[in-house]
Design an enzyme around this catalytic site. Sequence first.
Site, mmCIF file in Angstrom:
data_model
loop_
_atom_site.group_PDB
_atom_site.id
_atom_site.type_symbol
_atom_site.label_atom_id
_atom_site.label_comp_id
_atom_site.label_asym_id
_atom_site.label_seq_id
_atom_site.Cartn_x
_atom_site.Cartn_y
_atom_site.Cartn_z
ATOM 1 N N GLU A 214 0.790 -1.237 -0.175
ATOM 2 C CA GLU A 214 0.083 -0.187 -0.597
ATOM 3 C C GLU A 214 0.710 1.311 -0.241
ATOM 4 O O GLU A 214 1.703 1.726 0.238
ATOM 5 C CB GLU A 214 -1.094 0.111 1.278
ATOM 6 C CG GLU A 214 -2.180 -1.244 1.066
ATOM 7 C CD GLU A 214 -3.423 -1.075 0.120
ATOM 8 O OE1 GLU A 214 -2.937 -0.454 -0.114
ATOM 9 O OE2 GLU A 214 -3.447 -2.533 -0.149
ATOM 10 N N ASP A 239 -20.498 -7.321 -9.237
ATOM 11 C CA ASP A 239 -20.299 -5.702 -7.630
ATOM 12 C C ASP A 239 -19.054 -5.219 -8.250
ATOM 13 O O ASP A 239 -19.567 -4.074 -7.664
ATOM 14 C CB ASP A 239 -19.167 -6.997 -6.905
ATOM 15 C CG ASP A 239 -18.818 -6.585 -5.965
ATOM 16 O OD1 ASP A 239 -20.098 -5.349 -4.760
ATOM 17 O OD2 ASP A 239 -18.156 -6.816 -5.703
#
Length: 301
Positions: A214, A239
């Site tokens: 990240e 989704d």
Amino acid sequence: MTNSLSPLAGSLPALSPSPADTSAATTYTDLNGLAALKKDPTSPQARSAVAEQVEALFLQMMLKSMRDASMGDELDGNEMGMYQDMFDKQVALTISQHQDLGIGAILRRQLSDKTAPAAPKTASGGTAAGSVSTTTQVLAQTPAEFVNQVMPAIRRAAAALGVNPLGLLAQAALETGWGQRMPRTADGSSSLNMFGIKAGEEWTGARATADTVEFSNGVATPRRTAFRAYGSIEESVADFASLLKNSPRYRDALAAGGDTQAYIERLGKSGYATDPEYANKLNQILDGGVLRAATLRTAAL
């Protein structure tokens, strides 16, 4: 100037001894770990040795940066600089073999996934369940096979969103490595997560975990992350389409319509991914020969 090779020598933490490992390097000039991996890429000892050496390189760069920032031009002569460089490399290797900094662990897991043997196939074409938790499950063996499997669902989602399906295809290719890597659930089955959607507190469905990197303010940090898991490709793509359609964050990206370049650029700015190079990576896939060849091959089938 003192006779010490480095001002860091006196502040190093005491390192507990580790069991002897014939594949582990004892000096920074020893590349036995790399040689061992070439001879036996499935060996855990060889993978561990390579991970330690890569982590040692990272530590050595940190030590050099710290020394350059703190000492400036105080060093005299090339010989002293050479000795300090040698010292830093040896210290970095030693620390990597005795301290768990996280980088080596991630590398070992990635090497294990890449060198794991393929699972045996049953007569019906499915993966045998005997070693499902220890093998890497892939969606497709080639980019063309990946495109063939995901494009029907992607075309339907793109039509519903009003965007070019190639932008969604580039995302799915980037997030899954062309179907070669996806987070796995606790029982070892594939999450079929085509777009790297994380499982937040609001997610009540199945979950899968994976090691990720990240970015925060340009700084990369390794993390263990939970992702949504799906029962089919269609469920995953639907989704993703729902996420884009119902979140104001992606309104500008969807407003790009059939302009794939604009969609990718605006999606990169939306914060969909923390990677500051996300849009550039999507463009590289979109403009690359792999996607072009895969789509042409799929169209010919």
